[in-house]
Design a protein around this motif. Structure first.
Motif, mmCIF file in Angstrom:
data_model
loop_
_atom_site.group_PDB
_atom_site.id
_atom_site.type_symbol
_atom_site.label_atom_id
_atom_site.label_comp_id
_atom_site.label_asym_id
_atom_site.label_seq_id
_atom_site.Cartn_x
_atom_site.Cartn_y
_atom_site.Cartn_z
ATOM 1 N N ARG A 76 1.187 23.442 10.541
ATOM 2 C CA ARG A 76 0.176 22.486 10.056
ATOM 3 C C ARG A 76 -0.266 22.837 8.630
ATOM 4 N NH1 ARG A 76 -2.487 22.194 14.728
ATOM 5 N NH2 ARG A 76 -0.972 20.569 15.170
ATOM 6 N N LEU A 77 -0.553 24.103 8.384
ATOM 7 C CA LEU A 77 -1.010 24.484 7.043
ATOM 8 C C LEU A 77 0.092 24.226 6.012
ATOM 9 C CD1 LEU A 77 -3.152 27.703 7.640
ATOM 10 C CD2 LEU A 77 -3.884 25.326 7.425
ATOM 11 N N ASP A 78 1.335 24.505 6.395
ATOM 12 C CA ASP A 78 2.459 24.251 5.496
ATOM 13 C C ASP A 78 2.618 22.744 5.242
ATOM 14 O OD1 ASP A 78 4.867 25.033 4.070
ATOM 15 O OD2 ASP A 78 5.963 24.113 5.733
ATOM 16 N N HIS A 79 2.449 21.973 6.315
ATOM 17 C CA HIS A 79 2.545 20.509 6.243
ATOM 18 C C HIS A 79 1.456 19.946 5.316
ATOM 19 C CE1 HIS A 79 2.466 16.523 8.759
ATOM 20 N NE2 HIS A 79 3.295 16.409 7.752
ATOM 21 N N ILE A 80 0.250 20.476 5.446
ATOM 22 C CA ILE A 80 -0.863 20.024 4.599
ATOM 23 C C ILE A 80 -0.534 20.329 3.134
ATOM 24 C CG2 ILE A 80 -3.285 20.433 3.985
ATOM 25 C CD1 ILE A 80 -3.696 21.150 7.027
ATOM 26 N N ASP A 81 -0.078 21.555 2.926
ATOM 27 C CA ASP A 81 0.174 22.038 1.575
ATOM 28 C C ASP A 81 1.313 21.301 0.877
ATOM 29 O OD1 ASP A 81 -1.119 24.014 0.183
ATOM 30 O OD2 ASP A 81 0.690 25.279 0.177
ATOM 31 N N THR A 82 2.372 21.005 1.628
ATOM 32 C CA THR A 82 3.570 20.453 0.997
ATOM 33 C C THR A 82 3.635 18.930 1.058
ATOM 34 O OG1 THR A 82 4.821 20.733 3.057
ATOM 35 C CG2 THR A 82 4.975 22.518 1.446
ATOM 36 N N VAL A 83 2.973 18.322 2.035
ATOM 37 C CA VAL A 83 3.086 16.859 2.193
ATOM 38 C C VAL A 83 1.716 16.165 2.134
ATOM 39 C CG1 VAL A 83 3.855 14.982 3.721
ATOM 40 C CG2 VAL A 83 5.173 17.112 3.632
ATOM 41 N N ILE A 84 0.848 16.505 3.070
ATOM 42 C CA ILE A 84 -0.373 15.705 3.248
ATOM 43 C C ILE A 84 -1.278 15.736 2.006
ATOM 44 C CG2 ILE A 84 -2.460 15.382 4.660
ATOM 45 C CD1 ILE A 84 -0.826 16.703 7.010
ATOM 46 N N ALA A 85 -1.667 16.935 1.585
ATOM 47 C CA ALA A 85 -2.618 17.026 0.461
ATOM 48 C C ALA A 85 -2.057 16.423 -0.827
ATOM 49 C CB ALA A 85 -3.056 18.471 0.263
ATOM 50 N N PRO A 86 -0.813 16.776 -1.230
ATOM 51 C CA PRO A 86 -0.312 16.175 -2.473
ATOM 52 C C PRO A 86 -0.202 14.661 -2.403
ATOM 53 C CG PRO A 86 1.238 17.865 -1.638
ATOM 54 C CD PRO A 86 0.095 17.787 -0.682
ATOM 55 N N GLU A 87 0.230 14.131 -1.268
ATOM 56 C CA GLU A 87 0.379 12.663 -1.150
ATOM 57 C C GLU A 87 -0.984 11.972 -1.212
ATOM 58 O OE1 GLU A 87 2.985 10.849 -1.220
ATOM 59 O OE2 GLU A 87 4.696 11.928 -0.380
ATOM 60 N N VAL A 88 -1.956 12.516 -0.495
ATOM 61 C CA VAL A 88 -3.289 11.898 -0.501
ATOM 62 C C VAL A 88 -3.854 11.952 -1.923
ATOM 63 C CG1 VAL A 88 -5.681 12.087 0.344
ATOM 64 C CG2 VAL A 88 -3.769 12.336 1.948
ATOM 65 N N VAL B 66 0.866 -1.189 0.000
ATOM 66 C CA VAL B 66 0.000 0.000 0.000
ATOM 67 C C VAL B 66 0.903 1.240 0.000
ATOM 68 C CG1 VAL B 66 -1.734 1.306 1.315
ATOM 69 C CG2 VAL B 66 -1.781 -1.199 1.330
ATOM 70 N N PRO B 67 0.734 2.138 -0.961
ATOM 71 C CA PRO B 67 1.566 3.339 -0.936
ATOM 72 C C PRO B 67 1.308 4.115 0.349
ATOM 73 C CG PRO B 67 0.109 3.306 -2.872
ATOM 74 C CD PRO B 67 -0.275 2.142 -2.016
ATOM 75 N N SER B 68 2.364 4.339 1.130
ATOM 76 C CA SER B 68 2.140 5.040 2.388
ATOM 77 C C SER B 68 3.292 5.982 2.688
ATOM 78 C CB SER B 68 1.915 4.048 3.527
ATOM 79 O OG SER B 68 3.125 3.665 4.084
ATOM 80 N N ARG B 69 3.010 6.953 3.497
ATOM 81 C CA ARG B 69 4.018 7.965 3.840
ATOM 82 C C ARG B 69 3.868 8.312 5.313
ATOM 83 N NH1 ARG B 69 6.643 12.979 1.532
ATOM 84 N NH2 ARG B 69 7.449 13.891 3.443
ATOM 85 N N LEU B 70 4.984 8.146 6.044
ATOM 86 C CA LEU B 70 4.992 8.474 7.470
ATOM 87 C C LEU B 70 5.434 9.922 7.631
ATOM 88 C CD1 LEU B 70 4.895 7.536 10.441
ATOM 89 C CD2 LEU B 70 7.260 6.762 10.178
ATOM 90 N N THR B 71 4.665 10.672 8.425
ATOM 91 C CA THR B 71 5.054 12.051 8.677
ATOM 92 C C THR B 71 4.704 12.401 10.121
ATOM 93 O OG1 THR B 71 4.867 14.310 7.819
ATOM 94 C CG2 THR B 71 2.870 12.990 7.742
ATOM 95 N N ARG B 72 4.983 13.630 10.523
ATOM 96 C CA ARG B 72 4.763 13.965 11.932
ATOM 97 C C ARG B 72 4.553 15.457 12.101
ATOM 98 N NH1 ARG B 72 10.846 13.797 14.632
ATOM 99 N NH2 ARG B 72 11.792 15.265 13.186
ATOM 100 N N GLU B 73 4.000 15.814 13.246
ATOM 101 C CA GLU B 73 3.920 17.213 13.652
ATOM 102 C C GLU B 73 4.456 17.333 15.075
ATOM 103 O OE1 GLU B 73 0.141 19.066 12.991
ATOM 104 O OE2 GLU B 73 0.266 18.776 10.841
ATOM 105 N N PRO B 74 5.269 18.364 15.397
ATOM 106 C CA PRO B 74 5.756 19.357 14.469
ATOM 107 C C PRO B 74 6.397 18.672 13.254
ATOM 108 C CG PRO B 74 6.559 19.785 16.708
ATOM 109 C CD PRO B 74 5.847 18.493 16.741
ATOM 110 N N SER B 75 6.213 19.285 12.066
ATOM 111 C CA SER B 75 6.666 18.664 10.828
ATOM 112 C C SER B 75 8.179 18.811 10.672
ATOM 113 C CB SER B 75 5.965 19.317 9.641
ATOM 114 O OG SER B 75 6.569 20.570 9.376
ATOM 115 N N ASP B 76 8.698 18.230 9.590
ATOM 116 C CA ASP B 76 10.131 18.391 9.294
ATOM 117 C C ASP B 76 10.380 19.609 8.408
ATOM 118 O OD1 ASP B 76 11.093 16.152 10.775
ATOM 119 O OD2 ASP B 76 10.150 14.874 9.270
ATOM 120 N N GLY B 77 9.349 20.402 8.193
ATOM 121 C CA GLY B 77 9.504 21.638 7.426
ATOM 122 C C GLY B 77 10.129 22.735 8.281
ATOM 123 N N PRO B 78 10.294 23.929 7.700
ATOM 124 C CA PRO B 78 11.000 25.000 8.407
ATOM 125 C C PRO B 78 10.306 25.442 9.701
ATOM 126 C CG PRO B 78 10.083 25.782 6.309
ATOM 127 C CD PRO B 78 9.940 24.305 6.313
#
Ligand code: TYD
Length: 214
Positions: free
Chosen positions: A79-91, A32-44
């Motif tokens: 969170r908004l940056d995380h959604i924009d750069t990781v969560i939304a595109p991956e989903v 299953v294509p999956s991606r592990l991520t976290r918050e606080p995110s690994d972004g700036p």
């Protein structure tokens, strides 16, 4: 095919990081294509938050701690940056995104020091997870795990009194139905047993179960 967004939540020491990682490995094994991520995110912004939580950046020239409202805004911005750069595109690409913590962490932790309604309002733009798995562990048991793991080193939030308050707030969120698509599991169970329960819930609620082996 659109993917899904799964979140693990719980107080510090509840096992969200371990279980998110195990869930991700299992999904990969299942193809299953999956991606592990976290918050606080690994972004700036997330990286900045981690430094603040570790006390490595002081809030003002007189070395005061950060204003908790400013920290709440940073979490919401991250969170908004995380959604924009990781969560939304991956989903969008059909991936199952697993996040170690999300909005409920802000509602539970930041509302210890900051007005809960305001914390909620600054997180209104964040999309809802398809499933939130809450790992329920008592504050004492969780703190014992943390102490075993880290010795005397503690992050800012890792004290018993705060953890008790955070645990109460998580329970209030659950009681109010404020945790999106929540499933509560007993976080005191042995790691492997809990991992299996999490797989079952994820398979039933967000994946096409038939082709997966638990
Ligand atoms: P981290 O070291 O990642 O905690 P753990 O791996 O134990 O989950 O640090 C994250 C800390 O940040 C944790 O104490 C919870 C807190 N936090 C908030 O206060 N608000 C939030 O919105 C998020 C996502 C985390």
């Amino acid at each position: 095919m659109s993917g899904s967004f799964v979140v693990l939540e719980g107080i510090d020491g509840s096992g969200t990081t371990t279980q998110a990682s195990l869930l991700n490995s299992w999904l990969v094994e299942q193809g299953v294509p999956s991606r592990l991520t976290r918050e606080p995110s690994d972004g700036p912004i997330g990286s900045l938050i981690r430094l603040i939580l570790k006390g490595r950046i002081a809030g003002s020239p007189s070395s005061q701690p950060f204003d908790p409202r400013a920290v709440a805004l940073l979490f919401a911005a991250d969170r908004l940056d995380h959604i924009d750069t990781v969560i939304a595109p991956e989903v969008r690409h059909g991936t199952c995104v697993i996040s170690d913590r999300y909005v409920a962490s802000s509602l539970a932790y930041q509302s210890v020091d900051v007005d809960a309604e305001w914390v909620k309002s600054i997180n209104l733009m964040a999309r809802q997870p398809d499933l939130t798995i809450f790992l329920r562990v008592g504050a004492e048991a969780a703190l014992e795990r943390i102490t075993k793991r880290q010795g005397l080193h503690r992050d800012l939030y890792e004290t018993l009194i705060v953890q008790k308050k955070v645990a109460e707030r998580y329970e209030a969120l659950l009681a109010d139905g404020a945790m999106a698509n929540a499933k509560v599991l007993d976080g005191t169970k042995p790691v492997a047993e809990l991992a299996l329960e999490i797989r079952r819930v994820v398979a039933e609620q967000v994946l096409e179960v038939k082709r997966l082996s638990l």
